[in-house]
Every structure is written in structure tokens, then in C-alpha cells.
Design an enzyme around this catalytic site. Sequence first.
Site: not given
Ligand code: GCO
Length: 263
Positions: A146, A159
Site C-alpha cells: 500500500s 493498516y
Molecule cells: C486510506 C486508504 C488507503 C488505501 C490504499 C493506499 O484510508 O488511506 O484506504 O489505505 O486503501 O491502501 O495505498
Amino acid sequence: MILEQFSLKGKRALVTGGTHGLGMAMAKGLGEAGAELIINDVFKEKLDSALKQYKEMGLKATGYVFDVTDEDTAEQFIERIEKEVGPIDILVNNAGIIQRTPMEEMKASDFRKVVDIDLVGPFIMSKTVGKRMIPRREGKIINIGSMMSELGRNTVSAYASAKGGLKMLTRNMATEWGKYNIQTNGIGPGYFATSQTEPIRVDGHPFNEFIINRTPAARWGDPSDLAGTAVFLASPASNFVNGHVLYVDGGILATIGKPSNEN
Ligand code: GCO
């Protein structure tokens, strides 16, 4: 011939969570390049509807319902898949979730859940498939990272931790398994128009305008933008590429960005 190096004819690719969004777009690319597809998801209805869609695309796909975070289940299913479909040549660790909660309000149990699915899941799947690739002396593993493998952002502590960890797991896998002719690389998607980004992409949401302004390509990515990169990293064309994360982000990571009133 150079184009033959990009062919996936005769290969089998397992794409976790390949029932929708980026996973489906990558699987479609792999299928069109000749691979037979194996798709998994935790929800049977989602899997059934995805298998129908692959069929409509003219692609051969088989589906299995199981949870990538359970080591014993993964072992059972990989054993079964290799028996029923054949050896897995390509593994795409795509399944993942996100939770957007300010860090000071984030529960440790929720943090753990994100890390479990987004980081421990790829570890379990790679280990389970990888140990079967080792004696075959061949394999391609692609971990889906990501922008948050490199950058922080409000509300995505778990995340970002998982996706940053997945970048390092990718390098470690390359280190341990390169000698077995297994290449492990990552794809780092930028901001793509999928259901995951739906809540922050709606017209009028400040983040929507921010991303378009922040991205040199001046648009959200379309899932099909990922297919070529997935095919490259799954194919013999990338046989000496190992431990790399290829960011497909319209240029986001190349730039500091610009003020919103500047062209
Ligand atoms: C957020 C997004 C990201 C994307 C992605 C970016 O909330 O910033 O959802 O996390 O999904 O992974 O590369």
C-alpha cells in the site's frame, strides 16, 4: 521471444481475496496471460458470484472458502488445492482489511485483527505454499502492500503497521528463498477506485479532491492499472527481480505534492 517471457500459460495462480476489487483485477490479468486461477474468500456468496464473473470473462477459476489467518486450515486447503487443481506456481497475497479509527481510540483487539489479516495472513499463506515451492525450485509470490507501506496517514495505524511489515516480510522472504528460485516481490497500489476507498472517494469528500491533487497522474487508479504489473511479477520476465516493491501509484511517492491552487 520477449513476449513469451510474459506468458503464464500452464501456470496456476492462487489469489487470496480475489473475489472483487484489486484482487479480481489482478487475477483477471493473470488469467488473460494464460494462468489457471484459484480464488479464495471467507464468504461463500462472494466467492460464488466471483466465480460466475470469471466464467463470464472466459477464464478458468476454482474457488475455496477458507480463512488465511488460520495456520491449520491453510495447510489443509493448500494440500487439497494442490491435489485437486495442481501445484501452485504463483501466490498473490491480496486479502486484506482496513480500519480507520484515530489511534487514541483504537482498541488493541482491533489493531490485532488488522495485523492478523493483512500481515500474519500473508506469512501463513507464503509459508504454506512456499514450503511446497522449495522442492520444486520454482515459485512467484506477490505481496500486496500500500502507500501505507511507506507513508503514514491519520486513522490507519494498524493498516500502516501491517503494510509496512509486509514490505519487510517481502524482503525477508526474498532473502530466505531466493536460493530456491522463488521470487518474492510486492506491489504497492496507490489510491484506487475500489469499495475499500468508497467512503473517502465520494464526490465532495475533501479526501477525494486531495488525492487527485496529490497524484501527479491527477486521478484515482483504475483496478485494471494493476494487471500488467501483476503479470510481470508473476512471469519469467521478472526472474531476477527479488525483494522489490513496485509502487503503482500514478507518481504519488515521487513527489511532495503541491498546493491545491497550483496547476
Ligand atoms: C486510506 C486508504 C488507503 C488505501 C490504499 C493506499 O484510508 O488511506 O484506504 O489505505 O486503501 O491502501 O495505498
